[in-house]
Design a protein around this motif. Structure first.
Motif, short mmCIF file in Angstrom:
data_model
loop_
_atom_site.label_atom_id
_atom_site.label_comp_id
_atom_site.label_asym_id
_atom_site.label_seq_id
_atom_site.Cartn_x
_atom_site.Cartn_y
_atom_site.Cartn_z
N LEU A 108 0.90 -1.03 0.12
CA LEU A 108 -0.08 0.11 0.11
C LEU A 108 0.59 1.08 0.08
N ILE A 109 0.23 2.23 -1.00
CA ILE A 109 0.94 3.59 -1.01
C ILE A 109 0.34 4.41 -0.42
N GLY A 110 1.54 5.53 0.96
CA GLY A 110 0.88 6.15 1.14
C GLY A 110 0.61 5.85 3.06
N THR A 111 1.18 6.41 4.12
CA THR A 111 0.94 5.67 5.32
C THR A 111 0.34 6.90 5.65
N ALA A 112 -0.11 8.10 5.61
CA ALA A 112 -0.80 8.58 6.77
C ALA A 112 -2.95 8.41 5.90
N PHE A 113 -2.47 8.19 4.67
CA PHE A 113 -3.93 6.96 4.33
C PHE A 113 -4.22 6.23 4.60
N TRP A 114 -3.30 4.86 4.90
CA TRP A 114 -3.21 3.26 4.96
C TRP A 114 -3.04 3.58 6.99
N GLY A 115 -2.21 4.45 7.60
CA GLY A 115 -2.21 4.28 8.62
C GLY A 115 -2.93 3.86 9.26
N PRO A 116 -4.51 5.14 9.89
CA PRO A 116 -5.90 4.55 10.60
C PRO A 116 -6.10 3.34 10.01
N LEU A 117 -6.45 2.78 8.68
CA LEU A 117 -7.13 0.58 8.58
C LEU A 117 -5.94 0.60 9.28
N VAL A 118 -4.83 0.16 8.93
CA VAL A 118 -3.42 -0.77 9.28
C VAL A 118 -3.48 -0.96 11.60
N ALA A 119 -4.16 0.64 11.45
CA ALA A 119 -4.03 0.88 13.29
C ALA A 119 -5.32 0.20 13.87
N TRP A 120 -6.52 0.20 13.02
CA TRP A 120 -7.86 -0.34 13.04
C TRP A 120 -7.59 -2.06 13.35
N LEU A 121 -7.53 -2.57 12.24
CA LEU A 121 -6.89 -3.83 12.09
C LEU A 121 -6.24 -4.59 13.15
N LYS A 122 -5.05 -3.57 14.04
CA LYS A 122 -4.27 -4.30 15.00
C LYS A 122 -5.30 -4.28 15.91
N ASP A 123 -5.65 -3.14 16.64
CA ASP A 123 -6.09 -2.42 17.66
C ASP A 123 -7.42 -3.09 17.32
N THR A 124 -8.27 -4.02 16.56
CA THR A 124 -9.55 -4.03 16.82
C THR A 124 -9.84 -5.99 16.45
N LEU A 125 -9.44 -5.73 14.88
CA LEU A 125 -9.13 -7.21 15.28
C LEU A 125 -8.22 -8.29 15.79
N VAL A 126 -6.90 -7.76 15.18
CA VAL A 126 -5.84 -8.92 16.55
C VAL A 126 -6.01 -8.17 18.06
N ALA A 127 -6.26 -7.90 18.28
CA ALA A 127 -7.04 -7.36 19.64
C ALA A 127 -7.71 -7.32 20.53
N ASP A 128 -9.07 -8.95 19.49
CA ASP A 128 -9.92 -9.22 19.37
C ASP A 128 -9.76 -10.99 19.25
N GLY A 129 -9.42 -10.78 18.83
CA GLY A 129 -9.19 -12.29 18.02
C GLY A 129 -9.48 -12.65 16.90
N LEU A 130 -9.78 -11.75 16.71
CA LEU A 130 -10.87 -12.73 14.85
C LEU A 130 -9.76 -12.22 13.80
N VAL A 131 -8.35 -11.97 13.60
CA VAL A 131 -7.89 -12.17 13.08
C VAL A 131 -6.13 -12.30 13.80
N SER A 132 -5.52 -13.60 13.49
CA SER A 132 -3.66 -13.20 14.31
C SER A 132 -2.80 -12.30 13.94
N PRO A 133 -1.63 -12.00 14.84
CA PRO A 133 -1.21 -10.93 14.42
C PRO A 133 0.04 -11.38 12.89
N LYS A 134 -0.14 -12.17 13.24
CA LYS A 134 1.25 -11.98 11.57
C LYS A 134 0.17 -12.08 10.36
N ASP A 135 -1.38 -12.16 10.39
CA ASP A 135 -1.80 -11.56 9.26
C ASP A 135 -1.60 -9.94 9.41
N LEU A 136 -1.24 -9.31 9.54
CA LEU A 136 -0.85 -8.57 9.10
C LEU A 136 0.44 -8.49 8.55
#
Length: 267
Positions: free
Chosen positions: A200-228
């Motif tokens: 993905l190109i653009g940390t300012a654009f994609w950063g919030p999405l990646v943070a949500w994946l980590k802080d919500t999906l991974v944190a809730d056990g819905l995906v594994s950390p390696k899925d990031l």
């Protein structure tokens, strides 16, 4: 008063398979709507079996047209990206660098970021491919497409994006870009495709999405950390192409030849 030779750019137009329709003929439903909105059993018995043949023909046409494309990377991004904008110019650079590295560039064939990547591929003297889709209103293939195929069905088109590409580069975009991105992520996660880098190109654009994946999906056990690790985020065309090309040549999804770990932002 306009001259007779002036080309009108605001005329409603769309494709229906290989057929282009304009003005009054451009109105109406699409093939996907007919397929997905049908509920009546009578409609199923009278139309859907025949529609299967049309779907089959679409796959055959796509496979035949793209069989000799060679090594390729699919580039996604918004159709609304304006020419001359920073994201547009990044798209041009991505297409050019991929072409110079020996890869064909595959896009959705439309305007915006798709136009940019196709333009860059032409400037880099590579093969520029566009996979169009039937929509209620559209602008057709952009002028930089060398090999274009129009599709009625999204699922047939998306199959071509994955089958004939060895990796994805994703510029900022809307629903369509997110749809293509997450489908690719699911295919990698479920091992339907292997050695398939997604950058993905653009940390300012994609950063919030990646943070949500980590802080919500991974944190809730819905995906594994390696899925990031399926995705990587960078800020320049050079980083994106280096990461994708390096991963393809090393056979490791998401890891370039410099050893940068996937799922992280390049320094």
């Amino acid at each position: 008063m306009s001259s007779p030779t002036e080309k009108k750019t605001d005329v409603p137009a769309r494709h229906r398979g290989p057929v282009q329709l304009r003005r009054g003929l451009a109105e109406g439903t699409t093939a996907d709507q007919h397929l997905l909105d049908t509920r009546s059993p009578a409609d199923f018995t009278s139309t859907d079996p025949w529609r299967v043949l049309r779907i089959q023909a679409e796959f055959v046409e796509g496979f035949g047209a793209l069989a000799d494309v060679g090594p390729a990377v699919s580039v996604f991004g918004s159709a609304r990206t304006k020419p001359g904008s920073a994201y547009y110019e990044t798209g041009v650079e991505v297409g050019r660098l991929l072409a110079e590295a020996g890869f064909a560039v595959i896009t959705g064939g439309g305007p915006g970021s798709m136009d940019a990547a196709n333009k860059g591929a032409v400037e880099g003297k590579g093969l520029s491919v566009g996979l169009g889709i039937e929509l209620p209103f559209e602008q057709g293939m952009n002028q930089w497409v060398d090999l274009g195929v129009n599709f009625r069905y999204f699922f047939a088109r998306k199959t071509m994006f994955v089958k004939y590409a060895q990796g994805f580069i994703v510029l900022p975009g809307g629903y369509g870009t997110l749809d293509e991105l997450f489908e690719a992520m699911v295919l990698v996660q479920t091992h339907k495709v292997t050695s398939f880098p997604i950058v993905l190109i653009g940390t300012a654009f994609w950063g919030p999405l990646v943070a949500w994946l980590k802080d919500t999906l991974v944190a809730d056990g819905l995906v594994s950390p390696k899925d990031l690790d399926i995705i990587s985020v960078v800020d320049t065309a050079e980083e994106a192409v280096s990461k994708v090309v390096g991963a393809i040549r090393s056979g490791e999804p998401g890891t370039d030849s410099s050893g940068t770990e996937p799922g992280t932002t390049a320094p």
